[in-house]
Scaffold this motif. Structure first.
Motif, short mmCIF file in Angstrom:
data_model
loop_
_atom_site.label_atom_id
_atom_site.label_comp_id
_atom_site.label_asym_id
_atom_site.label_seq_id
_atom_site.Cartn_x
_atom_site.Cartn_y
_atom_site.Cartn_z
N UNK A 105 0.94 -1.20 -0.02
CA UNK A 105 -0.04 0.00 -0.05
C UNK A 105 0.86 1.31 -0.06
N UNK A 107 -0.11 5.86 0.23
CA UNK A 107 -1.10 6.92 0.06
C UNK A 107 -0.78 7.75 1.02
N UNK A 108 -1.63 9.01 1.18
CA UNK A 108 -1.44 10.02 1.76
C UNK A 108 -2.50 10.28 2.94
N UNK A 110 -5.07 10.77 5.52
CA UNK A 110 -6.28 10.00 6.36
C UNK A 110 -6.62 8.73 5.27
N UNK A 111 -5.73 8.70 4.21
CA UNK A 111 -6.33 7.75 3.13
C UNK A 111 -5.21 6.61 3.47
N UNK A 114 -6.24 4.98 6.49
CA UNK A 114 -7.19 3.81 6.46
C UNK A 114 -6.69 2.57 6.16
N UNK A 115 -5.63 2.55 5.17
CA UNK A 115 -4.75 1.48 4.67
C UNK A 115 -4.17 0.74 5.88
N UNK A 118 -6.51 -0.56 8.70
CA UNK A 118 -6.93 -1.97 8.20
C UNK A 118 -5.89 -3.00 8.33
N UNK A 123 -9.57 -0.56 12.39
CA UNK A 123 -10.39 0.50 11.95
C UNK A 123 -11.08 0.92 13.30
N UNK A 144 5.74 8.04 -2.39
CA UNK A 144 5.18 9.22 -1.85
C UNK A 144 5.89 10.13 -0.72
N UNK A 147 5.86 11.59 4.63
CA UNK A 147 4.54 11.93 5.35
C UNK A 147 3.46 10.87 4.89
N UNK A 148 3.85 10.52 3.74
CA UNK A 148 2.75 9.35 3.50
C UNK A 148 3.29 7.86 4.23
#
Lengths: 306, 306
Positions: A105, A107-108, A110-111, A114-115, A118, A123, A144, A147-148
């Motif tokens: 995974x 992403x940045x 809050x996304x 979430x990953x 999970x 969660x 990324x 920070x990601x």
């Protein structure tokens, strides 16, 4: 308990650091299982890969300390496949195995959170925690930037979990970007140094951090280089076995006490038989024992037996 | 029909290139929906985000050509959440929307193929094709190199789909690796040039390829630079709205005929109201119309109205 300490404890208990990669591809499943789930739907396919994966867990659990389900093959069966992934991780935990969810995974903000939750801490919703995949660790992609990566570290640190960052991957084309010369050193060295910093933030009693590096056995020179830069980082080493890496190619990943490396084999264990092989479970057991023997002979992994 | 041609056709039909990002975070859902799915389980949470997402689709479908579900928020609800993701994508297609599944996948060989076919062409099993997410396009991470990107291109080219590659992401920390100076140019330029080559392999009648680039509106100078290098590439531009990018910041992404850019807004549309706002659907509609107006005033997107 710190992730690296839990990992090392599990490796010492089994006397090895082999990770059984659970890559359930439909066309490599035993015919017996395929025939019993031949409904022609994604749900039937999910049932088949679940049955196969659970039976593999029963075979490998007495032998290896760690398993790594490859999320893509579960996702290929849709929501039913994701349920199978959840059940495989649940069963692995109940068997005392350390679980690395290989879902790469990235992403940045809050996304990413979430990953991360999970995969690791669960969660959170209305003040309650809900387990989703509940793995001990996951794999992530560094492109990324810090920070990601941060939300993954935060989630891991809430639950004694770990994060393995892709540094030098095992595929032939890895060099296209990872070996680019950035200000005098390859990109993967920049990523490795960042991983070293992130790992140093939270060391376990064993001196290893909770942020690991994925470095392929198919590039032994790079593997040895990254080990030199990062003495305090656990390596997850793919590429041993079916992808062409030998046990000797993985040798540079270990610390003198046998710690700091996890050697993965996926197809070498779970696709070591022809689909019509009736005794496929014996074949998986033999292949697992053979891989442990092979690695013990050729690497400092033998020190774990001490 | 080629992905870029389908995309441009959809944009011309609606007269804009706004992409509605579907990011259903539990704590931003309308209270009304939260209260009706208050079972305290992940299944209830999944039902809530599904209901919200489907209602948002009904609001935005007459206005925008494209939607982009953020997979992380569906995955946060486990297998039930993935079922919700599937239904949201199904409904979006039935409403004639172009769908971009934002799941930032990246892996190698048959693993990449499994992710790619799940997102795009469908999982193949015993000669049959099974739709999994069936999006028109997905987002992918380039760190593993061309051979890891290849299976995504192959899957896209089987079904007239598209692939958006992360080039310069919208987060503050993007520069840590993406701006490293590699042989005299930043890493993201190397990635951009690779995207340019991959896109040139398969151009649509509109002159644009089926491989796009993700370039954040939060970095307008980099956005203009990448546009200069890649005249034949569609850009997916996050960062407009809640993340701080203005309409003017996205201007550099468009071609003179208004094509070649997709501007995403997520929280700006779907979290534009307070949770206790009873008329939240009107608020989403107003915010969507306002974003279209804003972009039309400030960019060449106006040419799509033709």
């Amino acid at each position: 308990m710190h992730f690296a300490d839990r990992l090392l404890h599990a490796c010492r208990k089994k006397g090895n650091a082999l990770c059984a990669g659970i890559d359930p591809r439909w066309d490599q499943l035993p015919l017996d299982i395929r025939n019993r789930h031949a409904g022609g739907t994604l749900g039937a396919m999910a049932s088949a890969i679940e049955e196969f994966s659970l039976r593999v867990l029963d075979i490998v659990a007495p032998l290896v300390p760690i398993i790594k389900p490859q999320s893509a093959f579960f996702e290929a069966c849709g929501p039913a496949g994701m349920l199978a992934q959840q059940r495989v991780l649940q069963k692995a935990r109940s068997l005392g195995l350390i679980t690395i969810l290989d879902n790469k995974r990235g992403d940045i903000a809050t996304t990413a959170e979430a990953y991360a939750d999970a995969a690791l801490a669960g969660t959170h919703w209305n003040g309650h925690r809900h387990e989703v995949w509940s793995a001990d660790a996951l794999t992530i992609n560094p492109y990324l930037g810090r920070d990601a990566v941060e939300p993954f570290l935060a989630s891991a640190r809430k639950c004694g979990g770990g994060v393995f960052v892709l540094v030098r991957t095992s595929n032939k084309g890895a060099k296209q970007f990872q070996d680019l010369n950035c200000d005098g050193k390859p990109l993967y060295q920049h990523v490795a140094e960042a991983v070293g910093e992130w790992a140093a933030e939270n060391l376990g009693a064993c001196g290893l951090g909770d942020v690991g590096a994925v470095v392929g056995a198919t590039h032994p020179a790079e593997l040895a280089a990254v080990r030199h830069w990062l003495p305090h980082v656990v390596f997850l080493v793919p590429g041993y076995g079916a992808q062409g890496g030998s046990a000797a190619d993985t040798a540079g990943a270990f610390r003198a006490d046998g710690a700091a490396a996890v050697i993965n084999s996926s197809r070498g264990l779970t696709a070591c038989f022809k689909p019509d092989e009736v005794q496929w479970e014996s074949a998986v057991e033999r292949a697992t024992r053979a891989a442990i023997h092979d690695l013990t002979q050729s690497t400092l992994m033998k020190a774990l037996k001490g």
